[in-house]
Motif scaffolding. Structure first.
Motif: not given
Lengths: 204, 277
Positions: A88, A100-102, B34, B37, B75-76, B81, B218, B221-222
């Protein structure tokens, strides 16, 4: 105590980045700072992407402080030490929380030091101290430049002492770094800062 | 990371306001760091001088909007995972659901390029349960849904996927489910023939069905905390009572107002069970 580093007591947070060769320096730093060191610290250290557990424990063994990987949107607390989790990116959000980010790898890394440093400098502006330790790539250099542009304070581990000096050298190449220090001097600096901040709060 | 000027918060607010007005997509409550970015990346990628130029482009070329959405929401992800998460599904969660069901319904909320959908289908196939599953996979980005449907990935990305599959301790080899052609990996499409891929906006869309298991890892989280809270309400509405919700390993429901309607089933893997309507 005689002021050796002439530190301004304005600082509100510290970011520390490192990669190959940074484990021993960071362990030593964490073992020497007092448990009640008042500023929050954000550690972004390159680590294996798939090993989720064990690193915070390994760093905590000799540390006077508890090292914790934050959860997304966790509120930043005074004196806490936050460690970027495996796989992360860790960013400081306006309003004093952690995101946090992916997203994509940055400088081939996730967590990337540039993301932690850049976002922290955006939040803390001139009240941030950036410390960059030993490492084998250029991650952190752009982040250090940003901290400097926003009038924060920048410190790199002395390349002569760093096990691998590419990381401090990359930062030195892109911006004017305030202090080039050995690990022992970094500790001395942090202890001076600690005293300064505590004296300041004890004034009437 | 290039060193062009950062977009400032007021510029970002103008942009999100504009996008909401013109295209009815709402990014106002995205996590700022994010989102900033992503916008900076778009400025650099398309050589826009500033956010104003980006807004002009969005205003004059509507076809550019799809690209914009792809860049914002990209999103990666990886197959399998967090292998320990997939093991927990295989060993505990799925068998638990099947104790009193003969079918299972699963929603991948924010499926991105589909790696988790393929992981799920591979896992279910190896458990002999793929034909018992009704799977819906949604994302806000049409382009990425198409990519998920196509199931074509770069050969390079497969290194991580294969390592994850090994750690997951699958029955066979990941290579058994795909073939490599010209540096690309083509997934076996029969895996997802019963998966319904649809466009759905978690932010503005509403709950559309009920599921036994929702994966939303995940994705939140954004979002900022306010939006996380709203989205959790929709996920809650989309679960049957005693259904399971999985979020990312470093996400949390603690700060949401309906957290008490869930219990933690696996804290390491962040798997929750809905216990109250």
């Amino acid at each position: 105590m005689l002021s050796k580093y002439n530190i301004d007591p304005k600082y509100k947070a510290i970011v520390i980045g490192g990669s190959a060769g940074s484990f021993q320096p960071i362990t030593k730093i964490l073992s020497m700072i007092p448990a009640d060191f008042p500023l929050p610290m954000f550690l972004c250290l390159h680590r294996l992407k798939h090993v989720r557990t064990g690193f915070e424990e390994a760093l905590s063994i000799k540390s006077s402080k508890k090292i914790a990987e934050p959860l997304d949107k966790e509120l930043i607390k005074r004196g806490h030490v936050y460690l970027a989790p495996a796989n992360y990116h860790m960013a400081v959000e306006l309003g004093n929380s952690i995101s946090l980010s992916t997203e994509f790898l940055v400088n081939n890394s996730r967590p990337a030091i540039d993301i932690t440093f850049e976002s922290a400098s955006y939040n803390y502006r001139d009240k941030l101290i950036g410390i960059l330790l030993s490492g084998a790539n250029k991650d952190g250099a752009a982040g250090m430049k940003r901290i400097k542009e926003r009038n924060g304070l920048t410190i790199v581990q002395d390349p002569n002492e760093s096990m691998i000096n590419a990381m401090p050298n990359s930062a030195l190449a892109v911006t004017k770094i305030d202090h080039v220090l050995t690990v022992d001097q970094i500790i001395e600096f942090l202890l001076e800062l600690d005293k300064l901040l505590k004296n300041q709060t004890s004034l009437p | 990371m290039s060193l062009s000027l950062d977009p400032e918060i007021n510029e970002l607010k103008q942009l999100t306001h504009y996008v909401k007005e013109k295209y009815d997509y709402d990014f106002k409550e995205y996590a700022m760091s994010s989102f900033k970015r992503r916008i900076k990346r778009i400025l650099d990628l398309y050589k826009f001088k500033d956010v104003d130029e980006l807004i002009t482009a969005l205003d004059t070329r509507e076809e550019f909007f799809e690209e914009f959405i792809s860049e914002i929401t990209v999103n990666v992800t990886e197959m399998f995972r967090d292998p320990t998460f997939w093991k927990a599904l295989k060993e505990h969660i799925i068998p638990n659901i099947m104790l009193n069901h003969n079918k299972i319904s699963i929603w991948h909320a924010g499926c991105s390029s589909g790696e988790e959908v393929y992981s799920m289908c591979i896992m279910l196939k190896e458990m002999g349960m793929l034909d018992k599953a009704k799977i819906v996979a949604t994302d806000i980005d049409r382009g990425i849904i198409q990519k998920a449907k196509n199931g074509v990935y770069s050969a390079k990305s497969m290194d991580t996927n294969k390592k994850n599959y090994l750690r997951y301790e699958g029955k066979f080899a990941l290579e058994d489910y795909c073939r490599e052609v010209n540096n690309e990996v083509l997934m076996d499409k029969s895996l997802v023939e019963n998966v319904s891929f649809r466009k759905h906006d978690l932010v503005q869309g509403s709950s559309f069905s009920k599921f036994d298991l929702v994966l939303c890892r995940n994705v939140m989280i954004y979002f900022n905390q306010t939006l996380q809270n709203k989205v959790l309400h929709k996920l809650h509405d989309s679960l049957f009572k005693y259904g399971y919700l999985a979020i990312g390993s470093k996400e949390s429901l603690i700060w949401c107002d309906i957290a008490h309607k869930f219990v933690v089933v696996n804290n390491e893997e962040k798997i929750y069970k809905k216990i109250k309507d």
